[in-house]
Design a protein around this motif. Structure first.
Motif, mmCIF file in Angstrom:
data_model
loop_
_atom_site.group_PDB
_atom_site.id
_atom_site.type_symbol
_atom_site.label_atom_id
_atom_site.label_comp_id
_atom_site.label_asym_id
_atom_site.label_seq_id
_atom_site.Cartn_x
_atom_site.Cartn_y
_atom_site.Cartn_z
ATOM 1 N N UNK A 1 -57.831 64.504 -30.437
ATOM 2 C CA UNK A 1 -58.539 64.016 -31.496
ATOM 3 C C UNK A 1 -58.540 62.443 -31.603
ATOM 4 N N UNK A 2 -59.513 61.820 -31.468
ATOM 5 C CA UNK A 2 -59.947 60.377 -31.370
ATOM 6 C C UNK A 2 -60.270 59.770 -32.671
ATOM 7 N N UNK A 3 -59.235 58.894 -33.086
ATOM 8 C CA UNK A 3 -59.306 58.097 -34.517
ATOM 9 C C UNK A 3 -59.953 58.900 -35.409
ATOM 10 N N UNK A 4 -59.637 60.228 -35.486
ATOM 11 C CA UNK A 4 -60.114 61.260 -36.706
ATOM 12 C C UNK A 4 -61.506 61.289 -36.749
ATOM 13 N N UNK A 5 -62.331 61.221 -35.304
ATOM 14 C CA UNK A 5 -63.761 61.148 -35.709
ATOM 15 C C UNK A 5 -64.134 62.015 -34.446
ATOM 16 N N UNK A 6 -63.688 62.030 -33.420
ATOM 17 C CA UNK A 6 -64.305 62.846 -32.109
ATOM 18 C C UNK A 6 -63.128 63.706 -31.652
ATOM 19 N N UNK A 7 -63.669 64.583 -30.724
ATOM 20 C CA UNK A 7 -62.545 65.408 -30.370
ATOM 21 C C UNK A 7 -63.288 65.722 -28.844
ATOM 22 N N UNK A 8 -62.213 65.845 -27.966
ATOM 23 C CA UNK A 8 -62.478 66.038 -26.456
ATOM 24 C C UNK A 8 -61.500 67.213 -26.168
ATOM 25 N N UNK A 9 -62.234 68.093 -25.366
ATOM 26 C CA UNK A 9 -61.713 69.302 -25.015
ATOM 27 C C UNK A 9 -61.639 69.287 -23.293
ATOM 28 N N UNK A 10 -60.538 69.891 -22.728
ATOM 29 C CA UNK A 10 -60.475 69.677 -21.440
ATOM 30 C C UNK A 10 -59.467 70.668 -21.121
ATOM 31 N N UNK A 11 -59.512 71.199 -19.547
ATOM 32 C CA UNK A 11 -58.428 72.055 -19.072
ATOM 33 C C UNK A 11 -57.736 71.266 -18.117
ATOM 34 N N UNK A 12 -58.153 70.453 -17.280
ATOM 35 C CA UNK A 12 -57.459 69.534 -16.526
ATOM 36 C C UNK A 12 -58.331 68.743 -16.018
ATOM 37 N N UNK A 13 -58.088 67.109 -16.213
ATOM 38 C CA UNK A 13 -58.901 66.150 -15.400
ATOM 39 C C UNK A 13 -58.320 64.846 -15.718
ATOM 40 N N UNK A 14 -59.180 63.841 -15.249
ATOM 41 C CA UNK A 14 -58.533 62.472 -15.483
ATOM 42 C C UNK A 14 -59.767 61.715 -16.452
ATOM 43 N N UNK A 15 -59.627 61.098 -17.518
ATOM 44 C CA UNK A 15 -60.513 60.398 -18.352
ATOM 45 C C UNK A 15 -59.740 59.444 -19.068
ATOM 46 N N UNK A 16 -60.588 58.545 -19.463
ATOM 47 C CA UNK A 16 -60.097 57.425 -20.376
ATOM 48 C C UNK A 16 -60.791 57.373 -21.665
ATOM 49 N N UNK A 17 -60.085 56.993 -22.846
ATOM 50 C CA UNK A 17 -60.857 56.605 -24.425
ATOM 51 C C UNK A 17 -60.319 55.666 -24.742
ATOM 52 N N UNK A 18 -61.598 54.811 -25.110
ATOM 53 C CA UNK A 18 -61.421 53.443 -25.745
ATOM 54 C C UNK A 18 -61.867 53.535 -27.149
#
Length: 402
Positions: free
Chosen positions: A248-265
């Motif tokens: 959960x990002x900044x109480x606004x967005x949601x990212x779902x993943x099983x296994x991976x590499x990613x960046x959130x700004x």
């Protein structure tokens, strides 16, 4: 203009190699004689001691990385240099001509297409403002706070059957059992001027940038792994098909993943929440909007959600500059195409300073990258050739629009 910059950079590099032909030598002399600014810069580049000092002062690359950047920015030495339609005779626009590197007979210039101004005076603070470093504050389930950058290696807490271990600049959660009674949460916060790494109970690795935080359970639930993030973080998610990983990002967005590499700004003072995928697959959604179904990203794509826009939508951008996105994790500033405001926001977070603009915000873009391990005063020496002046008062950097 960028083509002319690379053309002149190539000529200067060949000059340092003593490999200019007559036509190229004439073109370089024409550029040198077109302004005093050009002549001054050329003299600086020819100063062997200054070149060596710049190499040690502004960069912390290994030789392979520098060589790669040279090949990206400058035409290959020993080959004919493609001449542009014309050489610009008016004064060149620069934003950072100080970072000139000499390596194995090659030159890498950190340049922009902003007009070079007469040297400006930077009022240096008597106390050196050092770059950021490893460090964070850990808030335990009972509310106690632990300052991680003041502790040595070892077990620092026991949380609901999980050992919390500090090991060589990172925090590691080692659960004694997979399912503990009840849910207890920890939170890691990096103030300005700090960054840190944590390995979560499932083995997921998280790199936390300055002025950021992550909240997570000390043991994940049986059916999901869920964390909350503010600011910027890079995730290398441990694969577990039985338990989706949710951010959960900044109480606004949601990212779902099983296994991976990613960046959130997702800094509040940036224009958007940016989720950039390096490998694997993630779904980005806005639960409160009509796009609750979300969008699925492929490697190299970025999902962008407006931070403060009334309309909630997800924009997907292709072929993002992954090197720029991950620069902070790799110990670099990457200012490719960045506006002055964007650069100053990065400096605020990393050097723990406040930036104010006294006479408006100059419209300047930058190119290039440099180590995040240089002192603020050294970085300002690079910026001193732009259309702005600076005044430093304590930990306040005042930008003056000339």
């Amino acid at each position: 203009m960028t083509e002319n910059i690379h053309y002149i950079a190539g000529l200067i590099g060949k000059h340092l190699e003593n490999s200019l032909n007559a036509e190229e030598n004439s073109a370089l002399e024409e550029w040198i004689n077109s302004s005093e600014n050009n002549r001054s810069l050329f003299n600086e580049i020819n100063d062997q001691q200054q070149l060596t000092a710049n190499l040690h002062r502004f960069y912390a690359y290994d030789s392979d990385r520098i060589s790669a950047k040279i090949r990206e920015q400058i035409p290959a030495f020993g080959q004919p240099v493609q001449k542009p339609a014309r050489i610009v005779h008016s004064r060149w626009k620069w934003a950072a001509a100080a970072a000139v590197l000499l390596l194995a007979g090659s030159t890498y210039l950190l340049l922009t297409d902003q007009q070079k101004q007469p040297p400006v005076v930077v009022a240096a603070d008597p106390v050196t403002i050092a770059p950021g470093k490893e460090g964070a504050i850990l808030t335990l389930a009972d509310g106690r706070e632990v300052v991680l950058d003041s502790l040595g290696n070892g077990v620092i807490a026991q949380q609901n059957g999980t050992s919390v271990v500090l090991s060589n600049g990172q925090l590691i959660y080692d659960p004694a059992r997979e399912n503990a009674s009840g849910m207890q949460y920890n939170q890691m916060t990096t103030p300005k001027g700090r960054q840190f790494r944590v390995t979560l109970p499932d083995g997921t690795k998280v790199w936390l940038n300055a002025a950021s935080s992550i909240r997570y359970p000390t043991v994940f639930a049986e059916n999901e792994r869920k964390v909350e993030v503010f600011g910027e973080a890079c995730f290398e998610v441990a694969k577990d098909a039985r338990k989706p990983f949710l951010v959960t990002v900044n109480n606004k967005a949601e990212i779902s993943v099983l296994g991976t590499l990613f960046n959130v700004n997702a800094y509040e003072n940036e224009e958007a929440i940016n989720t950039t995928l390096l490998n694997g697959s993630v779904k980005v959604a806005i639960p409160s909007s009509a796009r609750a179904d979300g969008v699925i990203l492929k490697p190299g794509q970025q999902a962008r959600i407006g931070m403060h826009k009334a309309t909630e939508e997800i924009q997907v951008l292709n072929n993002e500059d992954l090197e720029k996105v991950m620069a902070w994790k790799n110990g670099l500033f990457n200012f490719e195409g960045a506006h002055l405001e964007e650069v100053m926001r990065q400096l605020e977070r990393w050097y723990n300073i406040d930036v104010v603009y006294e006479n408006g915000i100059p419209d300047i873009r930058f190119l290039g990258e440099m180590s995040r391990q240089i002192a603020l005063a050294d970085l300002l020496e690079i910026l001193r050739r732009t259309e702005v002046d600076f005044r430093v008062e304590g930990r306040k950097l005042i930008v003056l629009n000339k």
